[in-house]
Design a protein around this motif. Structure first.
Motif, PDB file in Angstrom:
ATOM      1  N   ASP A  71      48.014 -13.251 -33.301  1.00  0.00           N
ATOM      2  CA  ASP A  71      48.253 -11.847 -32.971  1.00  0.00           C
ATOM      3  C   ASP A  71      48.090 -11.551 -31.482  1.00  0.00           C
ATOM      4  OD1 ASP A  71      48.984  -9.355 -33.919  1.00  0.00           O
ATOM      5  OD2 ASP A  71      46.919  -8.643 -33.976  1.00  0.00           O
ATOM      6  N   SER A  86      55.910  -3.078 -32.329  1.00  0.00           N
ATOM      7  CA  SER A  86      55.775  -3.899 -31.120  1.00  0.00           C
ATOM      8  C   SER A  86      57.046  -4.692 -30.853  1.00  0.00           C
ATOM      9  CB  SER A  86      54.577  -4.841 -31.242  1.00  0.00           C
ATOM     10  OG  SER A  86      54.777  -5.770 -32.297  1.00  0.00           O
ATOM     11  N   HIS A  97      58.217  -4.362 -37.063  1.00  0.00           N
ATOM     12  CA  HIS A  97      56.977  -3.841 -36.469  1.00  0.00           C
ATOM     13  C   HIS A  97      57.321  -3.099 -35.176  1.00  0.00           C
ATOM     14  CE1 HIS A  97      52.933  -3.905 -34.620  1.00  0.00           C
ATOM     15  NE2 HIS A  97      52.496  -3.994 -35.859  1.00  0.00           N
TER      16      HIS A  97
END
Length: 388
Positions: free
Chosen positions: A311, A149, A147
């Motif tokens: 999250d 991030s 990902h």
């Protein structure tokens, strides 16, 4: 005997830090071994135990004992209120305790890396930064890091490790900011915010020399906060405004944030307990709290698809209640106060940057309790250990 211990301690920690950076940050997602950070925390606990037996100065263990005592209270409290299954409570207990153990054990061990060791780490960081840049260009889907991030936080971890080894000359700052700029490839709004904060804060430190609590400093931080919010405004509106205005189905992040506020009121003052809300354990062993608050039908929060339960970091603080939130920010206040007593402005700036990184990151990621969060907290402990 003590001199041999100090020599081996510093060398052993250097090997640990290098391995932790490579396998706990850069290669963590690629190798797919999810227990690297747990092994790192276990190593630090064992390492601290050996050092404690050698020193026999038990007063130095008070901070570690206090942290363990606080989490043991929440551990038994969670069993008392039956917040989730026993295995979920135990899993979350270890997950939440891990970053604090990493920080306090590092401070207790107080390793002092040599100039040659810091030079090696600096070369390693610059080599990895080059690799991260190339990877960011060719791996457009971020398959290596899973990902974007995680790619961004790997860049930040590299920035902080190199920062610890830096002398903070103008040339060092140019190199540091160049490495941090690589993270813009991730296109994460929260990273944009941290990037601009780092640039302004490092430039201010070099020109002014010291961070003081004055009108000038307050105005600086108001400007920094405004710029950060402006850079991240699109994602903030998308996640926390549009989602709450959707009358048919609230989005996951607004739902988690609002529900966490309700939990703080309903489970005053100690929260809903470990493994109950906003964590990996509460998703893996699906917590009854989600059904109790009527959010178990939302996309990303359901039992069949709990992808967005963990999250963000701040909603999980509802597990610890108002008392837990106060303790969390008391921890950061103690860290900032400790750095403020340091004679080196660079240390103050470095510690403040780590605090601001977690402050921003917690809005849309649970990095604090993950592998990269543990590594950055180890660097924080390493920075503060001379003034423990």
């Amino acid at each position: 005997m003590l001199s041999r211990l100090v020599f081996s301690k510093n060398n052993l920690f250097f090997v640990f830090l290098t391995a932790g950076y490579l396998f706990g940050v850069i290669l963590y997602d690629f190798i797919g071994f999810d227990y690297v950070d747990e092994l790192m925390a276990l190593f630090l606990v064992a390492f601290a135990g050996i050092v404690a037996m050698e020193r026999r100065n038990w007063k130095e263990l008070i901070p570690i004992g206090t942290v363990i005592g606080i989490f043991m209270f929440y551990f038994f409290y969670s069993f008392l209120i039956k917040s989730n299954t026993p295995i979920a409570i135990c899993m979350d207990f270890l997950t939440q305790l891990k970053p604090f153990l990493g920080f306090y054990c590092t401070i207790f061990i107080a390793p002092a890396l040599t100039t040659s060791q810091k030079r090696f780490l600096s070369i390693l960081c610059m080599a990895m930064a080059g690799g991260l840049f190339i990877l960011g260009i060719i791996d457009v889907n971020f398959l290596f890091f899973v990902h974007p991030s995680r790619y961004a936080t790997a860049v930040v971890a590299t920035f902080f490790l190199l920062g610890y080894c830096s002398t903070y000359s103008w040339s060092d700052i140019v190199v540091l900011l160049s490495i941090l700029t690589i993270g813009l490839i991730s296109t994460r709004s929260k990273f944009y915010g941290f990037w601009i904060v780092a640039i302004i804060l490092m430039a201010y430190m070099k020109m002014d020399g010291k961070i003081r609590f004055s009108i000038k400093t307050i105005l600086l931080f108001v400007c920094l906060a405004s710029m950060t919010l402006w850079l991240a405004k699109d994602k903030i509106i998308l996640y926390y405004v549009d989602g709450m205005m959707n009358s048919r189905e609230m989005w996951s992040r607004p739902a988690m944030m609002l529900t966490s506020m309700q939990i703080l009121c309903d489970y005053f003052p100690f929260g809903s307990g470990l493994g109950s809300f906003g964590t990996f354990a509460s998703a893996e062993y699906y917590s009854p709290v989600y059904a109790a608050y009527g959010i178990d039908h939302l996309w990303g929060l359901s039992k069949d698809m709990p992808s967005f339960i963990c999250d963000a970091f701040y909603p999980e603080l509802a597990q610890f209640g108002v008392v837990g939130i106060m303790l969390y920010f008391a921890f950061w206040l103690s860290v900032l106060r400790k750095s403020a007593k340091a004679a080196m402005p660079a240390m103050q700036m470095f510690v403040l940057l780590i605090f601001l990184f977690f402050l921003i990151e917690g809005i849309a990621d649970a990095t604090f309790t993950q592998n990269r969060g543990l590594f950055i907290l180890i660097i924080l402990g390493l920075t503060l250990s001379p003034d423990k």
